[in-house]
Design a protein around this motif. Structure first.
Motif, PDB file in Angstrom:
ATOM      1  N   PRO A   1      -5.796   6.480   4.150  1.00  0.00           N
ATOM      2  CA  PRO A   1      -5.709   6.857   5.558  1.00  0.00           C
ATOM      3  C   PRO A   1      -6.986   6.437   6.268  1.00  0.00           C
ATOM      4  O   PRO A   1      -8.027   6.215   5.641  1.00  0.00           O
ATOM      5  CB  PRO A   1      -5.578   8.391   5.498  1.00  0.00           C
ATOM      6  N   SER A   2      -6.896   6.318   7.591  1.00  0.00           N
ATOM      7  CA  SER A   2      -8.067   5.889   8.360  1.00  0.00           C
ATOM      8  C   SER A   2      -9.002   7.053   8.612  1.00  0.00           C
ATOM      9  O   SER A   2      -9.267   7.426   9.751  1.00  0.00           O
ATOM     10  CB  SER A   2      -7.628   5.271   9.689  1.00  0.00           C
ATOM     11  N   SER A   3      -9.506   7.619   7.566  1.00  0.00           N
ATOM     12  CA  SER A   3     -10.451   8.724   7.651  1.00  0.00           C
ATOM     13  C   SER A   3     -11.447   8.561   6.530  1.00  0.00           C
ATOM     14  O   SER A   3     -11.061   8.465   5.366  1.00  0.00           O
ATOM     15  CB  SER A   3      -9.721  10.062   7.525  1.00  0.00           C
ATOM     16  N   TYR A   4     -12.716   8.527   6.881  1.00  0.00           N
ATOM     17  CA  TYR A   4     -13.703   8.146   5.874  1.00  0.00           C
ATOM     18  C   TYR A   4     -13.925   9.225   4.820  1.00  0.00           C
ATOM     19  O   TYR A   4     -14.623   8.965   3.833  1.00  0.00           O
ATOM     20  CB  TYR A   4     -15.026   7.766   6.541  1.00  0.00           C
ATOM     21  N   ASN A   5     -13.329  10.397   4.998  1.00  0.00           N
ATOM     22  CA  ASN A   5     -13.438  11.395   3.945  1.00  0.00           C
ATOM     23  C   ASN A   5     -12.355  11.215   2.882  1.00  0.00           C
ATOM     24  O   ASN A   5     -12.357  11.897   1.864  1.00  0.00           O
ATOM     25  CB  ASN A   5     -13.368  12.812   4.508  1.00  0.00           C
TER      26      ASN A   5
ATOM     27  N   PRO B   1       0.829  -1.223   0.000  1.00  0.00           N
ATOM     28  CA  PRO B   1       0.000   0.000   0.000  1.00  0.00           C
ATOM     29  C   PRO B   1       0.855   1.262   0.000  1.00  0.00           C
ATOM     30  O   PRO B   1       2.076   1.209   0.127  1.00  0.00           O
ATOM     31  CB  PRO B   1      -0.770  -0.125   1.317  1.00  0.00           C
ATOM     32  N   ILE B   2       0.213   2.376  -0.114  1.00  0.00           N
ATOM     33  CA  ILE B   2       0.894   3.659  -0.025  1.00  0.00           C
ATOM     34  C   ILE B   2       1.389   3.853   1.410  1.00  0.00           C
ATOM     35  O   ILE B   2       0.659   3.553   2.370  1.00  0.00           O
ATOM     36  CB  ILE B   2      -0.044   4.808  -0.442  1.00  0.00           C
ATOM     37  N   SER B   3       2.593   4.339   1.542  1.00  0.00           N
ATOM     38  CA  SER B   3       3.197   4.528   2.851  1.00  0.00           C
ATOM     39  C   SER B   3       2.322   5.420   3.736  1.00  0.00           C
ATOM     40  O   SER B   3       1.868   6.488   3.307  1.00  0.00           O
ATOM     41  CB  SER B   3       4.587   5.150   2.691  1.00  0.00           C
ATOM     42  N   GLY B   4       2.077   4.945   4.948  1.00  0.00           N
ATOM     43  CA  GLY B   4       1.286   5.729   5.892  1.00  0.00           C
ATOM     44  C   GLY B   4      -0.197   5.441   5.868  1.00  0.00           C
ATOM     45  O   GLY B   4      -0.940   5.921   6.729  1.00  0.00           O
ATOM     46  N   HIS B   5      -0.642   4.665   4.899  1.00  0.00           N
ATOM     47  CA  HIS B   5      -2.066   4.313   4.820  1.00  0.00           C
ATOM     48  C   HIS B   5      -2.349   3.150   5.762  1.00  0.00           C
ATOM     49  O   HIS B   5      -1.891   2.036   5.561  1.00  0.00           O
ATOM     50  CB  HIS B   5      -2.444   3.932   3.389  1.00  0.00           C
ATOM     51  N   ASN B   6      -3.153   3.428   6.792  1.00  0.00           N
ATOM     52  CA  ASN B   6      -3.434   2.419   7.797  1.00  0.00           C
ATOM     53  C   ASN B   6      -4.479   1.396   7.347  1.00  0.00           C
ATOM     54  O   ASN B   6      -4.479   0.262   7.796  1.00  0.00           O
ATOM     55  CB  ASN B   6      -3.927   3.082   9.088  1.00  0.00           C
TER      56      ASN B   6
END
Lengths: 113, 114
Positions: free
Chosen positions: B96-100, B25-30
């Motif tokens: 990222p762990s953000s639904y937006n 995955p992309i670095s930093g994507h939880n």
């Protein structure tokens, strides 16, 4: 059940004309985001546009705009001045605060020169 | 930033054989997702990870499918044994762990089971 319905399996538009792709969804949540993705034959899913459920103003991105009707749970995509490169599968999706993300079955858009 | 990387791009196997797909995955994507996409259909969720934890695997056919995400980064999806009905495109996505945030997808692996 939480679902996304795209009632148009295929759509066709003349180059430079406008086309609207339909999407309805069903979720019991009040807070979510909606997305339209484009998938050309290369299979790469590309984000077209997104809309926050709490925003009444419809999102726009250049030639792409949405008509978001929260009460009707409707989220249609309008493509203006259609170009040959717009030909692809288009998927509607929603994402919940839990990060659950669901997609519709897609609409295949053909652009005629 | 580098995108989501999947391999292999294509895989042809005989039924009953095992197969594995890899996703970086992309670095930093939880958050990491595995979807299965049948021809002419939309992506269907198989499993979702938050870091290294599988938080939604309700649609994963656990009798033959398994997945792991070591150290919350790379992920592997395995099928053993493969069946004819498993022929599909397997998509990996991260965000990222953000639904937006939108999901970022890899190019997928097209599996053909003969």
């Amino acid at each position: 059940a939480q679902t996304v319905t795209q009632s148009q399996p295929e759509m066709s538009v003349q180059e430079a004309e406008t086309v609207t792709l339909s999407c309805t969804y069903d979720t019991s949540e009040s807070d979510y985001y909606l997305f339209w993705y484009k998938q050309p034959p290369s299979r790469q899913m590309i984000l077209v546009i997104r809309q926050e459920a709490y925003k009444q103003q419809n999102a726009t991105e250049n030639r792409f705009s949405v008509n978001f009707q929260k009460a009707a749970k409707s989220f249609s995509l309008k493509i203006s001045d259609s170009q040959l490169g717009d030909a692809a599968m288009y998927f509607c999706a929603y994402r919940l605060p839990t990060n659950d993300m669901r997609f519709g079955a897609g609409t295949r858009l053909t652009v005629k020169p | 930033e580098a995108g989501v990387v999947q391999s292999p791009r294509y895989k042809i196997i005989e039924k009953k054989q095992p197969v594995a797909f890899w996703c970086n995955p992309i670095s930093g994507h939880n958050t990491l997702y595995w979807y299965r996409q049948n021809l002419g259909q939309g992506p269907e969720l198989l499993i979702r990870y938050e870091n290294e934890e599988a938080v939604d695997d309700s649609q994963l056919p656990k009798d033959r499918f398994s997945a792991e995400r070591l150290k919350g980064v790379d992920s592997t999806l395995k099928i053993q044994p493969a069946e004819l009905g498993d022929s599909a495109v397997y998509l990996c996505a991260s965000s990222p762990s953000s639904y937006n945030s939108p999901l970022h997808f890899g190019n997928g692996t097209r599996l053909t089971v003969t």
